[in-house]
Scaffold this active site. Structure first.
Site, PDB file in Angstrom:
ATOM      1  N   GLY A 209       0.843  -1.205   0.000  1.00 50.43           N
ATOM      2  CA  GLY A 209       0.000   0.000   0.000  1.00 50.43           C
ATOM      3  C   GLY A 209       0.865   1.237   0.000  1.00 50.43           C
ATOM      4  O   GLY A 209       2.053   1.187  -0.348  1.00 50.43           O
ATOM      5  N   ASN A 210       0.291   2.358   0.347  1.00 48.42           N
ATOM      6  CA  ASN A 210       1.074   3.591   0.457  1.00 48.42           C
ATOM      7  C   ASN A 210       0.453   4.484   1.523  1.00 48.42           C
ATOM      8  O   ASN A 210      -0.575   4.144   2.094  1.00 48.42           O
ATOM      9  CB  ASN A 210       1.164   4.297  -0.901  1.00 48.42           C
ATOM     10  CG  ASN A 210      -0.217   4.614  -1.451  1.00 48.42           C
ATOM     11  OD1 ASN A 210      -0.955   5.409  -0.870  1.00 48.42           O
ATOM     12  ND2 ASN A 210      -0.594   3.973  -2.559  1.00 48.42           N
TER      13      ASN A 210
END
Ligand code: CTP
Length: 400
Positions: A209-210
């Site tokens: 993810g980020n």
């Protein structure tokens, strides 16, 4: 503010005495003011003061015990452009969050057609209590605007957070909300917004993810809604909540799901604003069971995710306007220009993680905008809500 109908709800806290000053400020600014008081608030400020300053009778009970006349909460709700409840006690906050309706003020809240804003006031321990947090979160989800309590000396003699915002601050909030409500320049427009990160599963417990919080996309949704648009917000995992009668919120997790949702919604949209931080790659295989720790080095094969914005650009009608974002760490303008062309955007909003206060997680952003006619505009560091308004204003000029 001139000619606006402000309904003031007063509940039983020491800060109720400050409402006399708020009524004066509102009247000075040309507003029409009516007040509703909970029975408990009459111990803190006299209805005589409130009625005299507002120039209108005060509503306290559902009906007037001396002559049997009915205080119509529905009429109050229809009359008011905005309902301001200040001070908001923990008790009324809790009742509002559950839909309880045992006095005129609460019945009016439930009947209110315009926006409600509240200014909580209580002692610091009460304000910090998880119940208060939970109730405030519920009110936010229900579309109520919260004027945060301030820090300072409290009636108990303690110092801390819980003091009602000053009347001047409450006045500014009212002005802001009224200004937002009067803009109707996007009525009838369908706006599609993508927001937040995507999570690409590795196994049942892990993902790629980020750090995107979704704040920029949610601020854009709010800005367009405040200008009368119908908004479809497709969001990846985020803690943010938003509710509005003209909002359709679609929650997704993976880039593939984002693409599928956009493929259904884009054709119905006049404007697309793609602010999601889509993971560019995903694991080729998702393990069905939790991957156990074994060798010192682990390799995960990744495959490219679909470029959702590019798909929208390739499937864009002439009348549709497409806005994308570019987050770069170097050669900002050059890279953004390439993306603008490659993804068939009309407008690209650029930001760089190198600017202090810009990017992921923070409440501020510093952007510049480039469009396909080669116009360029740089903006100062601003709150994400203000940045959203700048983007909306740029779009209006672009489309006019
Ligand atoms: N975008 C998208 N789908 C993707 C990747 C990006 O819709 N799979 C959109 C983003 O929402 C943003 C724009 O494309 O509006 C640019 O995203 P960015 O991450 O800056 O660029 P990329 O095209 O992914 O290129 P790179 O990561 O190489 O800079």
């Amino acid at each position: 503010m001139r000619g606006k109908c402000i309904l003031l709800g007063i509940t039983g806290g020491i800060a109720a005495y400050k409402i006399a000053f708020l009524i004066r400020l509102l009247k000075k600014n040309g507003a029409e003011v009516k007040c509703i008081m909970t029975p408990a608030s009459c111990d803190f400020i006299s209805p005589l003061v409130v009625a005299t300053l507002s120039g209108n009778p005060v509503g306290i009970e559902f009906w007037n015990k001396s002559d049997g006349t009915w205080n119509n909460h529905v009429e109050y709700g229809l009359w008011a452009d905005i309902f301001v409840i200040a001070p908001l006690t923990a008790n009324t906050m809790s009742k509002m969050s559950t839909g309880s309706c045992d006095n005129l003020l609460l019945a009016t809240y439930l009947s209110m057609k315009g926006k409600t804003i509240v200014a909580p006031a209580m002692d610091l321990d009460m304000y910090a209590h998880p119940t208060t947090y939970r109730n405030l979160e519920q009110l936010k989800k229900d579309g109520v605007q919260i004027i945060p309590a301030e820090s300072g000396e409290l009636a108990s003699g303690l110092e801390g957070e819980g003091r009602m915002a000053e009347p001047e601050t409450i006045l500014r909030w009212i002005e802001n909300v009224l200004a937002e409500n009067t803009e109707n320049d996007f009525v009838g427009k369908n706006v599609l917004i993508t927001a937040g990160p995507t999570y690409e599963a590795i196994d049942p417990v892990r993902f790629i993810g980020n750090h995107s919080s979704g704040k920029m996309g949610f601020a854009l949704a709010e800005a367009f809604l405040n200008h009368g648009a119908n908004v479809t917000l497709i969001s990846g995992p985020t803690k943010l909540e938003i509710a509005h009668p003209q909002l359709k919120l679609i929650k997704i997790t993976r880039a593939i799901e984002l693409l599928e949702a956009v493929q259904l919604e884009w054709v119905k949209s006049d404007i697309g604003v793609f602010s999601a931080a889509v993971a560019d790659y995903r694991p080729k295989e998702v393990a069905q069971e939790k991957i156990k720790k074994s060798s010192d080095v682990m390799e995960i094969e990744l495959v490219k995710n679909p470029d959702v914005l590019k798909w929208a650009g390739e499937n864009k009608l002439d009348a549709q306007v497409l806005i994308g974002f570019a987050l770069e760490t170097e050669n900002l303008r050059e890279n953004a220009e390439k993306k603008l062309k490659a993804k068939h955007m009309d407008i690209i909003v650029m930001n760089t993680l190198k600017d202090n206060g810009a990017g992921f997680g923070v409440d501020t952003n510093k952007i510049s905008i480039l469009d396909k006619r080669n116009n360029f505009k740089a903006f100062e560091l601003k709150s994400k809500s203000e940045v959203a308004i700048d983007i909306l204003t740029y779009l209006k000029t672009y489309s006019s």
